[in-house]
Design a protein around this motif. Structure first.
Motif, PDB file in Angstrom:
ATOM      1  N   LYS B  25      24.342  -0.295 -13.544  1.00  0.00           N
ATOM      2  CA  LYS B  25      24.816   0.882 -12.815  1.00  0.00           C
ATOM      3  C   LYS B  25      24.830   2.090 -13.747  1.00  0.00           C
ATOM      4  O   LYS B  25      24.348   3.165 -13.430  1.00  0.00           O
ATOM      5  N   ILE B  28      21.289   3.324 -14.384  1.00  0.00           N
ATOM      6  CA  ILE B  28      20.693   4.080 -13.263  1.00  0.00           C
ATOM      7  C   ILE B  28      21.372   5.442 -13.122  1.00  0.00           C
ATOM      8  O   ILE B  28      20.692   6.459 -12.940  1.00  0.00           O
ATOM      9  N   PHE B  29      22.705   5.453 -13.209  1.00  0.00           N
ATOM     10  CA  PHE B  29      23.407   6.744 -13.122  1.00  0.00           C
ATOM     11  C   PHE B  29      22.858   7.707 -14.179  1.00  0.00           C
ATOM     12  O   PHE B  29      22.633   8.877 -13.929  1.00  0.00           O
ATOM     13  N   GLU B  31      19.927   7.674 -15.621  1.00  0.00           N
ATOM     14  CA  GLU B  31      18.557   8.080 -15.309  1.00  0.00           C
ATOM     15  C   GLU B  31      18.502   9.181 -14.256  1.00  0.00           C
ATOM     16  O   GLU B  31      17.596  10.006 -14.261  1.00  0.00           O
TER      17      GLU B  31
END
Lengths: 333, 105
Positions: B25, B28-29, B31
């Motif tokens: 998580k 991804i956050f 990115e």
């Protein structure tokens, strides 16, 4: 092989399930290639869909450990793949670089503009819960559906939706899911919010509504909140011993303080705790002015699949008789 | 029941959820434009501001294990109850009468 991340009885089955997931890798690779070639192929068979669903909580637990302590199979899986859950209820397994190359650019673009399509990022264990909550319409009693629900405050509409969903899950044997949502109600709306949800599940809200028909929605909302302030107690199957003691003391205080209507309610496995509490209180032989009523029975709601044990104990005095008369249809049919 | 898999173009047209671990998580956050501080606070890299929830309180990834990013509008919700609030706000929470649902079943 280190199996420490699982409780012993689940080890073999779950490792086997994880292996099954890894056996899917050739298909995943095929799909990854197929994404661009528009090749159609079976990716996750129905039985593997079920396996995946079962192992998600374990993947979640294991993934929270430092990498060097994770089970090797799980670590390999988490290093290489991401899991997608579509609104069609189908799980897809995608290689990490697929998310990085194909999905992240879309997510970035959403930061600039609103999008109709939604890609949510959620943790393993809550994925299905978020999905089901969004998808399933909230079934409410007719008396409530006849009201203009949009006239209630946003918070109250939300709490009604959550309470309805929890009730449906509880009465259909999905208590783990229901408990997780109840936990989030407590985080967002505090003890009173949780108490309201419990009042809804037992049937207090619907019954009370019958007595306040004709009021406008704002007034009804105020009145329904009052239910959450009453000395009504609820047990949970996850309760710790000190919580049982706490409820016992709170009921004892209410009886000594002459509250006019006091009740404890429970469903399923939690009934044993409620019975334990009431047995303790009966031993104290507190006050003969209270009439009491014990209902220990199996019941089935119109929307539930099976009968569930329901344990209720109600104390009321002269002042609480009108309240008892209002709600007695819940216990005496 | 068949699970014949469609192309990415077909998949992309659907709404879906990415099920992730806490570490993933964070990745991804990061990115997509958010920086996670060691304390768990989430900072928007563009504005430099700390992210807040609908209650205007800061969102902390460490304290909110069920935190979800609901994309389409980049809304963060800490749990299902906050998600329910968001659905109400967007007019997406639907109620039906038990009576009607039973007759349909």
């Amino acid at each position: 092989m280190d199996h420490s991340f699982l409780i012993p009885s689940d080890i073999d089955k779950s490792i086997e399930t994880t292996k099954n997931l890894l056996n899917l890798i050739p298909y995943i690779k095929k799909w990854w290639k197929g994404v661009f070639e528009k090749n159609k192929d079976k990716i996750i068979k129905p039985e593997d869909q079920e396996n995946l669903k079962k192992i998600l909580p374990q993947l979640g637990k294991e993934s929270s450990k430092p990498k060097d302590q994770q089970h090797p199979i799980v670590r390999e899986f988490l290093n290489k793949y991401d899991i997608l859950l579509g609104n069609d209820d189908i799980y897809r397994i995608a290689p990490k670089n697929f998310i990085n190359e194909e999905i992240i650019p879309i997510l970035k673009s959403y930061k600039e503009k609103e999008a109709n399509q939604s890609i949510d990022i959620v943790n393993f264990t809550e994925g299905e819960a978020y999905s089901n909550y969004e998808k399933e319409p909230k079934k409410i009693p007719e008396i409530l559906s006849n009201l203009e629900i949009t006239k209630f405050s946003h918070e109250f509409q939300s709490l009604l939706g959550l309470s309805s969903h929890v009730t449906f899950l509880m009465w259909n044997g999905k208590r783990d899911q229901a408990n997780r949502i109840k936990w989030s109600i407590k985080e967002r709306y505090g003890e009173e919010g949780l108490r309201f949800c419990n009042c809804y599940s037992i049937g207090y809200v619907t019954t009370y509504l019958k007595s306040i028909q004709g009021m406008d929605e704002k007034k009804i909302e105020e009145k329904l909140w009052q239910l959450a302030k009453m000395p009504l107690f609820f047990t949970s199957s996850l309760m710790a011993k000190d919580k049982i003691k706490e409820i016992t003391n709170q009921i004892t205080d209410s009886l000594n303080g002459k509250d006019s209507y006091i009740a404890i309610h429970s469903l399923g496995k939690a009934s044993d705790f409620a019975k334990q509490i009431t047995d303790e209180i009966i031993k104290l032989d507190l006050d003969k002015d209270y009439l009491d009523l014990r209902i220990d029975r199996k019941v089935q709601r119109s929307f539930s699949k099976e009968k569930i044990r329901e344990y209720n104990y109600i104390w009321y005095n002269d002042k609480g008789k009108s309240f008892h008369d209002l709600f007695k249809s819940l216990w005496i049919s | 029941m068949s699970f014949a898999f469609e192309s990415w173009e077909e998949t992309k047209s659907k709404s879906f959820k990415i099920l992730v671990s806490k570490t993933r998580k964070k990745e991804i956050f990061n990115e997509i434009g958010y920086h996670i501080l060691e304390s768990g606070k989430i900072i928007d890299k563009d504005s430099g501001k700390e992210l807040v929830g609908a209650d205007n309180k800061g969102i902390n990834l460490e304290e909110s294990p069920n935190l979800a990013l609901i994309l389409g509008s980049h809304n963060f919700v800490r749990n299902i109850a906050e998600y329910s609030d968001l659905l109400v706000k967007n007019g997406d929470l639907k109620f039906i009468s038990e009576k009607n649902s039973l007759s349909k079943d």
